[in-house]
Design an enzyme around this catalytic site. Structure first.
Site, PDB file in Angstrom:
ATOM      1  N   CYS A 183      26.309  13.786   6.694  1.00 32.95           N
ATOM      2  CA  CYS A 183      25.853  12.504   7.236  1.00 32.95           C
ATOM      3  C   CYS A 183      26.274  12.361   8.700  1.00 32.95           C
ATOM      4  O   CYS A 183      27.431  12.570   9.045  1.00 32.95           O
ATOM      5  CB  CYS A 183      26.452  11.359   6.411  1.00 32.95           C
ATOM      6  SG  CYS A 183      26.204   9.746   7.164  1.00 32.95           S
TER       7      CYS A 183
ATOM      8  N   CYS B 236      29.053   9.344   8.904  1.00 33.60           N
ATOM      9  CA  CYS B 236      30.349   9.333   8.217  1.00 33.60           C
ATOM     10  C   CYS B 236      31.490   9.652   9.197  1.00 33.60           C
ATOM     11  O   CYS B 236      31.284  10.364  10.182  1.00 33.60           O
ATOM     12  CB  CYS B 236      30.350  10.358   7.084  1.00 33.60           C
ATOM     13  SG  CYS B 236      29.712   9.727   5.510  1.00 33.60           S
TER      14      CYS B 236
ATOM     15  N   HIS C 207      30.171   5.989   2.773  1.00 29.66           N
ATOM     16  CA  HIS C 207      28.761   6.372   2.786  1.00 29.66           C
ATOM     17  C   HIS C 207      27.973   5.677   1.679  1.00 29.66           C
ATOM     18  O   HIS C 207      26.766   5.444   1.811  1.00 29.66           O
ATOM     19  CB  HIS C 207      28.687   7.895   2.609  1.00 29.66           C
ATOM     20  CG  HIS C 207      27.318   8.462   2.734  1.00 29.66           C
ATOM     21  ND1 HIS C 207      26.728   8.718   3.949  1.00 29.66           N
ATOM     22  CD2 HIS C 207      26.397   8.809   1.783  1.00 29.66           C
ATOM     23  CE1 HIS C 207      25.515   9.216   3.746  1.00 29.66           C
ATOM     24  NE2 HIS C 207      25.291   9.279   2.444  1.00 29.66           N
TER      25      HIS C 207
ATOM     26  N   ASN D 151      17.555  -1.779   9.129  1.00 28.96           N
ATOM     27  CA  ASN D 151      16.480  -1.203   8.322  1.00 28.96           C
ATOM     28  C   ASN D 151      17.141  -0.595   7.119  1.00 28.96           C
ATOM     29  O   ASN D 151      17.944   0.316   7.265  1.00 28.96           O
ATOM     30  CB  ASN D 151      15.801  -0.043   9.061  1.00 28.96           C
ATOM     31  CG  ASN D 151      14.936  -0.518  10.190  1.00 28.96           C
ATOM     32  OD1 ASN D 151      14.286  -1.545  10.083  1.00 28.96           O
ATOM     33  ND2 ASN D 151      14.932   0.242  11.264  1.00 28.96           N
TER      34      ASN D 151
ATOM     35  N   SER E  48      16.887   5.885   8.800  1.00 37.59           N
ATOM     36  CA  SER E  48      16.975   7.340   8.895  1.00 37.59           C
ATOM     37  C   SER E  48      18.118   7.869   8.048  1.00 37.59           C
ATOM     38  O   SER E  48      18.248   9.074   7.867  1.00 37.59           O
ATOM     39  CB  SER E  48      17.176   7.727  10.355  1.00 37.59           C
ATOM     40  OG  SER E  48      18.294   7.046  10.879  1.00 37.59           O
TER      41      SER E  48
ATOM     42  N   HIS F 137      23.678   5.777   5.019  1.00 36.38           N
ATOM     43  CA  HIS F 137      24.998   5.239   5.387  1.00 36.38           C
ATOM     44  C   HIS F 137      24.808   3.799   5.902  1.00 36.38           C
ATOM     45  O   HIS F 137      23.929   3.555   6.717  1.00 36.38           O
ATOM     46  CB  HIS F 137      25.624   6.114   6.475  1.00 36.38           C
ATOM     47  CG  HIS F 137      27.082   5.866   6.647  1.00 36.38           C
ATOM     48  ND1 HIS F 137      28.054   6.767   6.255  1.00 36.38           N
ATOM     49  CD2 HIS F 137      27.745   4.791   7.126  1.00 36.38           C
ATOM     50  CE1 HIS F 137      29.235   6.256   6.515  1.00 36.38           C
ATOM     51  NE2 HIS F 137      29.085   5.057   7.044  1.00 36.38           N
TER      52      HIS F 137
ATOM     53  N   HIS G 125      24.464   0.831   7.971  1.00 35.83           N
ATOM     54  CA  HIS G 125      24.489   0.681   9.431  1.00 35.83           C
ATOM     55  C   HIS G 125      23.381  -0.245   9.888  1.00 35.83           C
ATOM     56  O   HIS G 125      22.464  -0.553   9.131  1.00 35.83           O
ATOM     57  CB  HIS G 125      24.310   2.048  10.110  1.00 35.83           C
ATOM     58  CG  HIS G 125      22.932   2.624   9.924  1.00 35.83           C
ATOM     59  ND1 HIS G 125      22.532   3.231   8.754  1.00 35.83           N
ATOM     60  CD2 HIS G 125      21.852   2.658  10.739  1.00 35.83           C
ATOM     61  CE1 HIS G 125      21.276   3.632   8.867  1.00 35.83           C
ATOM     62  NE2 HIS G 125      20.824   3.291  10.063  1.00 35.83           N
TER      63      HIS G 125
ATOM     64  N   GLN H 122      21.258  -1.579  13.837  1.00 34.91           N
ATOM     65  CA  GLN H 122      21.056  -1.271  15.246  1.00 34.91           C
ATOM     66  C   GLN H 122      21.118  -2.552  16.078  1.00 34.91           C
ATOM     67  O   GLN H 122      20.869  -3.646  15.578  1.00 34.91           O
ATOM     68  CB  GLN H 122      19.682  -0.643  15.464  1.00 34.91           C
ATOM     69  CG  GLN H 122      19.502   0.688  14.758  1.00 34.91           C
ATOM     70  CD  GLN H 122      18.277   1.421  15.291  1.00 34.91           C
ATOM     71  OE1 GLN H 122      18.081   1.539  16.506  1.00 34.91           O
ATOM     72  NE2 GLN H 122      17.450   1.903  14.388  1.00 34.91           N
TER      73      GLN H 122
ATOM     74  N   HIS I  21      17.893 -13.856  14.692  1.00 36.05           N
ATOM     75  CA  HIS I  21      17.288 -14.407  15.897  1.00 36.05           C
ATOM     76  C   HIS I  21      18.268 -15.400  16.506  1.00 36.05           C
ATOM     77  O   HIS I  21      18.626 -16.401  15.870  1.00 36.05           O
ATOM     78  CB  HIS I  21      15.950 -15.074  15.579  1.00 36.05           C
ATOM     79  CG  HIS I  21      14.828 -14.076  15.445  1.00 36.05           C
ATOM     80  ND1 HIS I  21      13.729 -14.270  14.650  1.00 36.05           N
ATOM     81  CD2 HIS I  21      14.660 -12.866  16.033  1.00 36.05           C
ATOM     82  CE1 HIS I  21      12.920 -13.220  14.763  1.00 36.05           C
ATOM     83  NE2 HIS I  21      13.465 -12.354  15.583  1.00 36.05           N
TER      84      HIS I  21
ATOM     85  N   HIS J 288      16.031 -13.295   9.347  1.00 36.20           N
ATOM     86  CA  HIS J 288      14.873 -13.040   8.484  1.00 36.20           C
ATOM     87  C   HIS J 288      15.146 -11.807   7.635  1.00 36.20           C
ATOM     88  O   HIS J 288      15.681 -10.820   8.148  1.00 36.20           O
ATOM     89  CB  HIS J 288      13.620 -12.744   9.321  1.00 36.20           C
ATOM     90  CG  HIS J 288      13.193 -13.852  10.224  1.00 36.20           C
ATOM     91  ND1 HIS J 288      12.387 -14.883   9.804  1.00 36.20           N
ATOM     92  CD2 HIS J 288      13.451 -14.097  11.537  1.00 36.20           C
ATOM     93  CE1 HIS J 288      12.156 -15.703  10.828  1.00 36.20           C
ATOM     94  NE2 HIS J 288      12.800 -15.259  11.877  1.00 36.20           N
TER      95      HIS J 288
HETATM   96  P1  H2U Z   1      17.861   3.634  11.588  1.00 33.43           P
HETATM   97  O1  H2U Z   1      18.375   4.150  10.300  1.00 33.43           O
HETATM   98  O2  H2U Z   1      17.536   2.158  11.555  1.00 33.43           O
HETATM   99  O3  H2U Z   1      16.743   4.480  12.138  1.00 33.43           O
HETATM  100  O4  H2U Z   1      19.069   3.719  12.647  1.00 33.43           O
HETATM  101  C1  H2U Z   1      19.749   4.893  12.916  1.00 33.43           C
HETATM  102  C2  H2U Z   1      19.849   5.105  14.410  1.00 33.43           C
HETATM  103  O5  H2U Z   1      20.894   6.032  14.633  1.00 33.43           O
HETATM  104  C3  H2U Z   1      18.580   5.699  15.030  1.00 33.43           C
HETATM  105  O6  H2U Z   1      18.092   4.825  16.009  1.00 33.43           O
HETATM  106  C4  H2U Z   1      20.575   6.855  15.709  1.00 33.43           C
HETATM  107  C5  H2U Z   1      19.070   7.008  15.657  1.00 33.43           C
HETATM  108  O7  H2U Z   1      18.556   7.205  16.938  1.00 33.43           O
HETATM  109  N1  H2U Z   1      21.319   8.100  15.581  1.00 33.43           N
HETATM  110  C6  H2U Z   1      22.180   8.466  16.581  1.00 33.43           C
HETATM  111  O8  H2U Z   1      22.291   7.780  17.580  1.00 33.43           O
HETATM  112  N2  H2U Z   1      22.898   9.616  16.457  1.00 33.43           N
HETATM  113  C7  H2U Z   1      22.817  10.449  15.376  1.00 33.43           C
HETATM  114  O9  H2U Z   1      23.494  11.436  15.316  1.00 33.43           O
HETATM  115  C8  H2U Z   1      21.876  10.134  14.274  1.00 33.43           C
HETATM  116  C9  H2U Z   1      21.123   8.874  14.375  1.00 33.43           C
HETATM  117 ZN    ZN Z   2      27.743   8.689   5.759  1.00 33.47          ZN
END
Ligand code: H2U
Ligand code: ZN
Length: 344
Positions: free
Chosen positions: A50, A53, A113, A153, A161, A164, A166, A168, A281, A298
């Protein structure tokens, strides 16, 4: 006489000034399209592969520290870059563009994680709320930042993505479309009624007691009257505050508590890790006072017809306007029922 339970009708979203078409009679039509199976996969507490992590290398080459609570880093693949010229370009009043300087950060909620806002202890969600307030304030304090968007997300279906826990944070030199529409509507309502749209709406929903899902001393969560997504939730601060940074310590604990419950509620209703996009918001940080602004969040789940039937916004919705079959009233009822039946 018009019945909002039976007749097709439009509902007005006063927060963005747009309409949504509601077709409550339509939920019984057959569906042979794609269905989603939501399975809560068991995850390890630590995943050596991951990117988020503690102690692991990220995709960009940096290595995460052995963090023990929350962890903030600059997005390695940032959509916005600080040293971008904030300049207009205009070709014949038709090809119009503007440089958008900004910054993107990632906030890990926990070193674990396998946890989510629903399964993390409430005190840890409170630490996340503190970090949100702190990042909003620091990024927003920059003279070049007019707006800070915090969003999560959750679930691969929503484009997350990585499982874990998280979120943004994106900071921009201009106020983006959705908050800009809200800004305009909140301002116009305050001018016209000498009152706050979301204060009044929260109070009205409290009286109606139909679309309220859960509330505590400081926050109320409703399936908004104008919901576009089934099981969409609008989480409103009961106090007229404009941002997280001015929410009291007690208020932040209440926020953590209701977020924890809402996330748990979604998972419980759908019996799995429910996907959503969630975000706050808050007032623009453009250097002007925003007495009209009202802190809210939201929750937008992506499932359009039921817990397991996914449908994208296509056809009429792409070409004309959003259209909904499941009413917010029935969604709220189902969420409240889950609240009674699930141990959250
Ligand atoms: P999302 O799961 O909402 O896509 O957010 C993960 C963000 O983490 C994504 O914008 C960043 C991606 O660019 N990221 C890093 O900055 N470094 C990494 O090693 C993996 C993912
Ligand atoms: Zn992780």
């Amino acid at each position: 006489m018009l019945s909002l339970n039976q007749h097709p009708h439009r509902r007005f979203n006063p927060l963005i000034g747009e309409w949504v078409l509601v077709s409550p009679h339509r939920t019984k039509r057959p569906w042979q399209g794609q269905t989603e199976t939501l399975i809560a996969e068991a995850k390890p507490q630590y995943d050596p592969d991951c990117y988020l992590c503690p102690g692991n290398a990220r995709a960009g080459g940096a290595r995460n520290p052995q963090y023990t609570s929350t962890f903030v880093f600059e997005n390695d693949f940032a959509a916005l870059l600080p040293d971008t010229p904030h300049e207009f370009s205009n070709d014949n009043n038709l090809l119009i563009a503007q440089g958008e300087p900004g910054a993107c950060e990632v906030i890990c909620f926990s070193p674990r994680h396998d946890l989510t806002l629903a399964s993390m202890p409430e005190e840890q969600v409170a630490s996340v709320v503190d970090v949100w307030a702190e990042r909003w304030q620091e990024l927003g304090d920059s003279a070049s930042v007019a707006y800070v968007q915090i969003f999560e997300n959750r679930g691969a279906m929503m484009g997350a993505s990585n499982p874990h826990p998280h979120c943004q944070v994106w900071a921009t030199a201009e106020v983006p479309n959705e908050p800009a529409k809200e800004q305009q509507q909140l301002h116009a309502y305050a001018q016209k009624h000498n009152s706050c749209l979301l204060c009044d709406y929260a109070e009205l929903e409290k009286q109606r007691a139909v679309r309220t899902v859960v509330e505590n001393d400081c926050f109320i969560a409703v399936a908004p009257f104008w919901a576009v997504w089934p099981f969409e939730i609008l989480l409103i601060s009961k106090a007229h505050v404009a941002d997280l940074a001015v929410v009291s310590a007690a208020g932040r604990r209440e926020l953590a508590s209701i977020l924890h419950r809402l996330a748990g509620l979604y998972d419980c209703v759908f019996d799995a890790l429910f996907p959503y996009t969630m975000g706050f918001h808050q007032r623009p940080t453009d250097g002007t006072a925003h007495p009209e602004w009202h802190l809210h969040a939201h929750f937008y789940p992506p499932l359009l017809r039921s817990a397991t039937v996914r449908k994208f916004m296509v056809g009429y919705e792409m070409l004309a306007m959003p259209q909904r079959d499941i009413t917010p009233e029935s969604a709220a009822e189902r969420l409240r029922e889950a609240l009674r039946n699930c141990r959250i």
